[in-house]
Design a protein around this motif. Structure first.
Motif, PDB file in Angstrom:
ATOM      1  N   ASP A 192       0.837  -1.210   0.000  1.00  0.00           N
ATOM      2  CA  ASP A 192       0.000   0.000   0.000  1.00  0.00           C
ATOM      3  C   ASP A 192       0.869   1.256   0.000  1.00  0.00           C
ATOM      4  OD1 ASP A 192      -2.397  -1.365  -0.033  1.00  0.00           O
ATOM      5  OD2 ASP A 192      -2.702  -1.239   2.142  1.00  0.00           O
ATOM      6  N   ASN A 193       1.911   1.251   0.815  1.00  0.00           N
ATOM      7  CA  ASN A 193       2.820   2.406   0.865  1.00  0.00           C
ATOM      8  C   ASN A 193       3.515   2.627  -0.474  1.00  0.00           C
ATOM      9  OD1 ASN A 193       2.168   2.844   3.535  1.00  0.00           O
ATOM     10  ND2 ASN A 193       3.920   1.704   4.330  1.00  0.00           N
ATOM     11  N   LEU A 194       3.965   1.562  -1.106  1.00  0.00           N
ATOM     12  CA  LEU A 194       4.642   1.670  -2.396  1.00  0.00           C
ATOM     13  C   LEU A 194       3.685   2.212  -3.465  1.00  0.00           C
ATOM     14  CD1 LEU A 194       7.079   1.169  -4.242  1.00  0.00           C
ATOM     15  CD2 LEU A 194       6.245  -1.171  -4.536  1.00  0.00           C
ATOM     16  N   ILE A 195       2.474   1.696  -3.483  1.00  0.00           N
ATOM     17  CA  ILE A 195       1.490   2.163  -4.466  1.00  0.00           C
ATOM     18  C   ILE A 195       1.174   3.638  -4.241  1.00  0.00           C
ATOM     19  CG2 ILE A 195      -0.919   1.935  -5.209  1.00  0.00           C
ATOM     20  CD1 ILE A 195      -0.574  -1.120  -4.737  1.00  0.00           C
ATOM     21  N   ALA A 196       1.037   4.038  -2.999  1.00  0.00           N
ATOM     22  CA  ALA A 196       0.752   5.445  -2.682  1.00  0.00           C
ATOM     23  C   ALA A 196       1.914   6.317  -3.159  1.00  0.00           C
ATOM     24  CB  ALA A 196       0.530   5.618  -1.196  1.00  0.00           C
ATOM     25  N   LYS A 197       3.154   5.866  -2.955  1.00  0.00           N
ATOM     26  CA  LYS A 197       4.339   6.626  -3.416  1.00  0.00           C
ATOM     27  C   LYS A 197       4.340   6.757  -4.927  1.00  0.00           C
ATOM     28  CE  LYS A 197       7.984   5.718  -0.176  1.00  0.00           C
ATOM     29  NZ  LYS A 197       9.252   5.043   0.070  1.00  0.00           N
ATOM     30  N   LEU A 198       4.086   5.639  -5.606  1.00  0.00           N
ATOM     31  CA  LEU A 198       4.091   5.645  -7.068  1.00  0.00           C
ATOM     32  C   LEU A 198       2.981   6.536  -7.614  1.00  0.00           C
ATOM     33  CD1 LEU A 198       4.808   1.869  -7.798  1.00  0.00           C
ATOM     34  CD2 LEU A 198       6.394   3.801  -8.034  1.00  0.00           C
TER      35      LEU A 198
END
Length: 81
Positions: A70-76
């Motif tokens: 979830d954190n990675l997707i939010a960053k991307l």
């Protein structure tokens, strides 16, 4: 419940439900009792609790990894113009 009663709650044929019940019985997760011509199935709650406790260790790992995803997707998504 009988296999027929259980099958009424799912979009599956009675033979399919019976096959699943057979596997659950082989795994000692349900009991069956014959009363006349009907076979009634009953869940073994203690066995299900054992499985839940065993799965808990994996549940924590999955939750952590999904949180990271979830954190990675939010960053991307934040980086997109």
């Amino acid at each position: 419940m009988t296999a027929g009663t259980i099958a009424e709650n799912f979009e599956a044929a009675r033979p399919t439900i019976s096959k699943h019940l057979q596997v659950l019985q082989e795994c000692e997760l349900i009991d069956s009792n014959q009363k006349g011509r009907e076979v009634f199935y009953e869940i073994k709650v203690d066995k299900m609790k054992e499985i839940d406790q065993w799965l808990e260790q994996f549940r924590k790992i999955w939750e952590s990894r999904f949180g990271q995803l979830d954190n990675l997707i939010a960053k991307l998504n934040h980086k997109k113009p």
